[in-house]
Enzyme design. Sequence first.
Site, PDB file in Angstrom:
ATOM      1  N   ASP A 254      -1.874   3.518  -4.475  1.00 37.16           N
ATOM      2  CA  ASP A 254      -2.643   2.648  -3.590  1.00 37.16           C
ATOM      3  C   ASP A 254      -2.126   1.210  -3.567  1.00 37.16           C
ATOM      4  O   ASP A 254      -1.587   0.765  -2.566  1.00 37.16           O
ATOM      5  CB  ASP A 254      -4.135   2.676  -3.949  1.00 37.16           C
ATOM      6  CG  ASP A 254      -4.963   1.981  -2.884  1.00 37.16           C
ATOM      7  OD1 ASP A 254      -4.705   2.222  -1.686  1.00 37.16           O
ATOM      8  OD2 ASP A 254      -5.857   1.187  -3.234  1.00 37.16           O
TER       9      ASP A 254
ATOM     10  N   LYS B  95      -0.604  10.937   0.713  1.00 41.56           N
ATOM     11  CA  LYS B  95       0.317  10.373  -0.293  1.00 41.56           C
ATOM     12  C   LYS B  95      -0.104  10.733  -1.715  1.00 41.56           C
ATOM     13  O   LYS B  95       0.722  11.161  -2.530  1.00 41.56           O
ATOM     14  CB  LYS B  95       0.384   8.846  -0.140  1.00 41.56           C
ATOM     15  CG  LYS B  95       0.942   8.381   1.198  1.00 41.56           C
ATOM     16  CD  LYS B  95       1.048   6.876   1.273  1.00 41.56           C
ATOM     17  CE  LYS B  95      -0.278   6.169   1.278  1.00 41.56           C
ATOM     18  NZ  LYS B  95      -1.077   6.414   2.497  1.00 41.56           N
TER      19      LYS B  95
ATOM     20  N   ARG C 139      19.513  14.342  13.103  1.00 40.14           N
ATOM     21  CA  ARG C 139      19.643  15.798  13.030  1.00 40.14           C
ATOM     22  C   ARG C 139      20.586  16.229  11.915  1.00 40.14           C
ATOM     23  O   ARG C 139      20.292  17.140  11.148  1.00 40.14           O
ATOM     24  CB  ARG C 139      20.125  16.351  14.380  1.00 40.14           C
ATOM     25  CG  ARG C 139      20.160  17.865  14.387  1.00 40.14           C
ATOM     26  CD  ARG C 139      20.528  18.423  15.733  1.00 40.14           C
ATOM     27  NE  ARG C 139      20.606  19.875  15.692  1.00 40.14           N
ATOM     28  CZ  ARG C 139      21.073  20.615  16.683  1.00 40.14           C
ATOM     29  NH1 ARG C 139      21.503  20.038  17.794  1.00 40.14           N
ATOM     30  NH2 ARG C 139      21.114  21.929  16.575  1.00 40.14           N
TER      31      ARG C 139
ATOM     32  N   HIS D 114       0.855  -1.191   0.000  1.00 42.45           N
ATOM     33  CA  HIS D 114       0.000   0.000   0.000  1.00 42.45           C
ATOM     34  C   HIS D 114       0.889   1.239   0.000  1.00 42.45           C
ATOM     35  O   HIS D 114       1.636   1.492   0.945  1.00 42.45           O
ATOM     36  CB  HIS D 114      -0.910   0.010   1.228  1.00 42.45           C
ATOM     37  CG  HIS D 114      -1.796   1.208   1.304  1.00 42.45           C
ATOM     38  ND1 HIS D 114      -2.807   1.440   0.391  1.00 42.45           N
ATOM     39  CD2 HIS D 114      -1.818   2.255   2.163  1.00 42.45           C
ATOM     40  CE1 HIS D 114      -3.411   2.573   0.700  1.00 42.45           C
ATOM     41  NE2 HIS D 114      -2.830   3.090   1.768  1.00 42.45           N
TER      42      HIS D 114
END
Length: 308
Positions: A180, A162, A247, A141
């Site tokens: 999908d 998405k 970071r 998916h």
Amino acid sequence: MEIRGKLFVSQVVRKFNLNVVANSDYIDREISTTGITRVGFELAGEILFKEIWNIVYFGSKESNYFNKFSETIISKKLGKILDLNPPLIIFGKNFKHAGILLKLAERYKIPIVEVKYSFYELNFTINSYISQKLSHQSLVHGTLLSVFGIGVILMGESGVGKSELAIELVKKGHIFVGDDAILVNRIGGNLYGRAEDSTKDFIEIRGLGIMNFSRSFGIERMIESTKIEIVIELIKPAKHEKIKFERFGREIQHKEFLETKIAHYYIPVIEGRSISDIIETAITDYKLKTSGYNSAEEFILQINKKGI
């Protein structure tokens, strides 16, 4: 969900426009094993299996071998191969005993194809196609695109955005593959993705519904498949605290995806941020790092030089 692909002779014939010279009514036979085989052991009388499940090829090597024998013996040897019931037999331009093969083929339901390619050319074309079709596939998916030429699959919870993000990226000039339901093949340590047939060419936009992609944005903005190099996981605000974000970004993060190690980025979805810009930046960073340049390393080096 993992599924096993199926392939029939008819698909190979249509894909490569092959010339079926015998038994064209039987091209609905299934090919169940990858590889195009040259039956050296079997021709020499060493029958290793009761049946052959992949394509058999006859070319110049087999022709040279048969030159030692009479037509009667050649016929017997070819008959033993046909008795093993391969799904398809291909012979090349340098196979000089095609007449005997075609005469024998009348008694069998095995389609025979004549090609102008060499065995090595077949391996690069037809066999690559067969390997892709018969490889283990997983239904994933997500939304698949090619961004700056790099295959990227966007993943995340339903409703994270998405599909909408895919539209933004396409409007910036990137290429859509599928939405999908994405079929992912693992071939030789690499992952390749394409849209599952039932959802191919469609995209679901929350609030608008289902749209035909090629009609809405143009067929030139689509490709059928792409190698997947990066997984980008979109994270909703509620999940941000549970993720440990890098970071400095000194190294490309990886994760096991369908038993393959692949580059992986978490991208927080925060109101006011241009997520499509961030994804483009992530792909640029990935391309720079894989080509040998690391922005974070250069930054840290400069900080250390200045003694900060």
